[in-house]
Design a protein around this motif. Structure first.
Motif, mmCIF file in Angstrom:
data_model
loop_
_atom_site.group_PDB
_atom_site.id
_atom_site.type_symbol
_atom_site.label_atom_id
_atom_site.label_comp_id
_atom_site.label_asym_id
_atom_site.label_seq_id
_atom_site.Cartn_x
_atom_site.Cartn_y
_atom_site.Cartn_z
ATOM 1 N N ASP A 122 35.302 1.960 43.876
ATOM 2 C CA ASP A 122 36.391 2.350 44.776
ATOM 3 C C ASP A 122 37.725 2.103 44.064
ATOM 4 O O ASP A 122 38.082 0.965 43.759
ATOM 5 N N ILE A 123 38.453 3.189 43.786
ATOM 6 C CA ILE A 123 39.730 3.070 43.058
ATOM 7 C C ILE A 123 40.907 3.460 43.957
ATOM 8 O O ILE A 123 41.979 3.809 43.462
ATOM 9 N N THR A 124 40.680 3.397 45.272
ATOM 10 C CA THR A 124 41.732 3.800 46.213
ATOM 11 C C THR A 124 43.008 3.000 46.007
ATOM 12 O O THR A 124 44.111 3.561 45.933
ATOM 13 N N ASP A 125 42.866 1.673 45.919
ATOM 14 C CA ASP A 125 44.052 0.819 45.761
ATOM 15 C C ASP A 125 44.757 1.096 44.436
ATOM 16 O O ASP A 125 45.991 1.104 44.372
ATOM 17 N N ALA A 126 43.960 1.341 43.376
ATOM 18 C CA ALA A 126 44.560 1.624 42.068
ATOM 19 C C ALA A 126 45.350 2.932 42.107
ATOM 20 O O ALA A 126 46.461 3.021 41.567
ATOM 21 N N ARG A 127 44.776 3.956 42.752
ATOM 22 C CA ARG A 127 45.477 5.239 42.844
ATOM 23 C C ARG A 127 46.737 5.108 43.696
ATOM 24 O O ARG A 127 47.776 5.702 43.395
ATOM 25 N N SER A 128 46.652 4.317 44.772
ATOM 26 C CA SER A 128 47.842 4.104 45.602
ATOM 27 C C SER A 128 48.944 3.408 44.809
ATOM 28 O O SER A 128 50.125 3.751 44.918
ATOM 29 N N ALA A 129 48.531 2.425 43.989
ATOM 30 C CA ALA A 129 49.506 1.722 43.153
ATOM 31 C C ALA A 129 50.142 2.676 42.146
ATOM 32 O O ALA A 129 51.354 2.611 41.888
ATOM 33 N N GLU A 130 49.330 3.582 41.579
ATOM 34 C CA GLU A 130 49.863 4.564 40.631
ATOM 35 C C GLU A 130 50.874 5.487 41.306
ATOM 36 O O GLU A 130 51.915 5.814 40.729
ATOM 37 N N LYS A 131 50.550 5.892 42.556
ATOM 38 C CA LYS A 131 51.486 6.764 43.272
ATOM 39 C C LYS A 131 52.791 6.038 43.583
ATOM 40 O O LYS A 131 53.870 6.618 43.484
ATOM 41 N N ARG A 132 52.663 4.754 43.968
ATOM 42 C CA ARG A 132 53.884 3.982 44.241
ATOM 43 C C ARG A 132 54.723 3.826 42.986
ATOM 44 O O ARG A 132 55.951 3.941 43.026
ATOM 45 N N THR A 133 54.041 3.588 41.862
ATOM 46 C CA THR A 133 54.754 3.457 40.590
ATOM 47 C C THR A 133 55.449 4.760 40.219
ATOM 48 O O THR A 133 56.610 4.764 39.789
ATOM 49 N N ALA A 135 56.411 7.085 42.255
ATOM 50 C CA ALA A 135 57.530 7.295 43.175
ATOM 51 C C ALA A 135 58.732 6.450 42.779
ATOM 52 O O ALA A 135 59.882 6.908 42.833
ATOM 53 N N LEU A 136 58.465 5.198 42.363
ATOM 54 C CA LEU A 136 59.554 4.324 41.928
ATOM 55 C C LEU A 136 60.228 4.868 40.670
ATOM 56 O O LEU A 136 61.460 4.819 40.537
ATOM 57 N N GLN A 138 60.337 8.003 39.754
ATOM 58 C CA GLN A 138 61.111 9.184 40.142
ATOM 59 C C GLN A 138 62.424 8.780 40.789
ATOM 60 O O GLN A 138 63.481 9.365 40.514
ATOM 61 N N GLU A 139 62.354 7.755 41.647
ATOM 62 C CA GLU A 139 63.571 7.264 42.284
ATOM 63 C C GLU A 139 64.542 6.709 41.246
ATOM 64 O O GLU A 139 65.758 6.924 41.330
ATOM 65 N N LYS A 140 63.993 6.000 40.249
ATOM 66 C CA LYS A 140 64.849 5.465 39.189
ATOM 67 C C LYS A 140 65.533 6.591 38.421
ATOM 68 O O LYS A 140 66.727 6.504 38.107
ATOM 69 N N ASP A 141 64.762 7.664 38.114
ATOM 70 C CA ASP A 141 65.353 8.793 37.396
ATOM 71 C C ASP A 141 66.479 9.434 38.202
ATOM 72 O O ASP A 141 67.520 9.809 37.652
ATOM 73 N N ILE A 142 66.270 9.556 39.510
ATOM 74 C CA ILE A 142 67.308 10.140 40.368
ATOM 75 C C ILE A 142 68.553 9.269 40.359
ATOM 76 O O ILE A 142 69.687 9.762 40.266
ATOM 77 N N LEU A 143 68.353 7.945 40.447
ATOM 78 C CA LEU A 143 69.492 7.026 40.428
ATOM 79 C C LEU A 143 70.232 7.088 39.107
ATOM 80 O O LEU A 143 71.465 7.036 39.067
ATOM 81 N N PHE A 144 69.468 7.194 38.002
ATOM 82 C CA PHE A 144 70.108 7.288 36.688
ATOM 83 C C PHE A 144 70.905 8.576 36.568
ATOM 84 O O PHE A 144 72.008 8.586 35.993
ATOM 85 N N GLN A 145 70.344 9.684 37.080
ATOM 86 C CA GLN A 145 71.086 10.945 37.032
ATOM 87 C C GLN A 145 72.379 10.846 37.839
ATOM 88 O O GLN A 145 73.424 11.340 37.430
ATOM 89 N N GLU A 146 72.286 10.180 38.996
ATOM 90 C CA GLU A 146 73.485 9.981 39.809
ATOM 91 C C GLU A 146 74.496 9.103 39.083
ATOM 92 O O GLU A 146 75.704 9.358 39.121
#
Length: 345
Positions: A122-133, A135-136, A138-146
């Motif tokens: 079961d790799i559900t938690d690992a995949r969720s962690a990857e998605k959170r990472t 997303a973070l 992507q958010e960092k890239d947006i902040l850097f562009q701003e």
């Protein structure tokens, strides 16, 4: 003759392995009926152990394991036509959250019988962690562009204020210093634009320094036929921090040459060269102007202090050479001594 093991020996071993496993494991026959299931499998997927024996794999639980694609792969594996290795699937269950699983299956054959041993992770938690990472990031890239956008706007405002101030003052010396400050702000703006366009932590120096010098030349060289600025750089890559320091050094040296090496609209050429040899590298800016004697205005000032500070930050040494004609400034980083072979006497 070596005695042959009993026909049930391998089967008993496979059953023992499944029974002792602390991981979700299944043993199937060639028709995909369950021969044995580990206690951890039943516990992990809320299946009553008493309902498992000889039950078709696709009918386990409430039918959530009835997946034609997985069943097809398992049958192909049983007949030796395929192998299930790191097969990722989604397990959808009623009134429970979906789980992301990785299935591996191996064919076992003994005494004419075919078995499949399945391991399920079961790799559900690992995949969720990857998605959170992700997303973070992507958010960092947006902040850097701003951030880059705001920095660019701020630099433009500062440059405009400096130019307006230069037009209003009566003192030639004050006007000179304001123009000097304006050029430095514009050079930093050019560096900022180049770095904002880089999506990686490392920067390719050839396009970076080429575009930087093109920007300087466009703002300071009136006649490209009379005064040229050439850039020669190898395929080196440098960290973002290092490239910023290198770019500021190039900016200061090129601006200094443009301001002092060619008085009275004297024609000439400025060449920027960067070469790396292993961990060592050399940056040089050379002009064929009036030389170190110059026009008497090329004295040490803010630019020299900036170059010295940046070179120290890079762990490099500065050398200024009378190039006959002109001046050559070299910034050399030598972390490993270069040994030069001497001919035998």
């Amino acid at each position: 003759m070596v005695p042959r093991p009993s026909p049930n020996g391998a089967g008993d071993l496979a059953l023992a392995v499944v029974g002792a496993s602390t991981l979700p494991v299944l043993l199937l026959d060639q028709n995909l009926n369950v021969v044995a299931a580990s206690a951890s499998f039943c516990s992990a997927y809320q299946i009553d152990p008493s309902t498992v024996d000889r039950r078709p794999f696709a009918e386990l639980g409430e039918g959530e394991w009835n997946m034609p694609q997985l069943s097809g792969l398992l049958k192909a594996t049983a007949f030796g036509f395929a192998e299930v290795a790191n097969y990722e699937m989604s397990l959808a269950r009623k009134s429970r959250s979906n789980r992301c699983l990785v299935v591996n299956a191996k064919k076992l054959e003994y005494a004419g019988d075919i078995r499949l041993i399945l391991s399920i992770a079961d790799i559900t938690d690992a995949r969720s962690a990857e998605k959170r990472t992700a997303a973070l990031l992507q958010e960092k890239d947006i902040l850097f562009q701003e951030l880059h956008h705001r920095v660019a706007n701020s630099l433009q405002i500062i440059a405009s204020v400096l130019m307006q101030s230069a037009r209003k003052v009566n003192s030639d010396e004050t006007r000179y210093h304001l123009h000097d400050a304006h050029q430095r702000v514009m050079s930093i703006a050019a560096l900022q634009r180049l770095l904002a366009g880089s999506n990686r932590g490392d920067v390719e120096l050839r396009p970076y320094l080429t575009v930087l010098c093109d920007s300087i030349g466009a703002s300071m060289i009136q006649d490209r036929d009379q005064l040229s600025l050439e850039v020669t750089v190898d395929d080196s890559i440098m960290t973002a921090d290092g490239s910023v320091s290198l770019g500021l050094i190039v900016t200061e040296l090129v601006i200094n040459a443009l301001k002092h090496a060619f008085p009275g609209n004297r024609p000439g050429r400025i060449s920027v060269d960067y070469r790396r040899r292993g961990p060592n590298w050399t940056l040089s800016v050379k002009d064929d102007g009036v030389g170190m004697g110059g026009d008497g205005n090329a004295k040490a000032g803010l630019g020299t202090s900036i170059i010295e500070a940046l070179a120290k930050q890079l762990g490099a040494e500065i050398k200024v050479i009378d190039a006959h004609p002109g001046t050559k400034v070299s910034i050399a980083h030598a972390s490993v001594p270069i040994l030069v072979a001497r001919a035998a006497i």
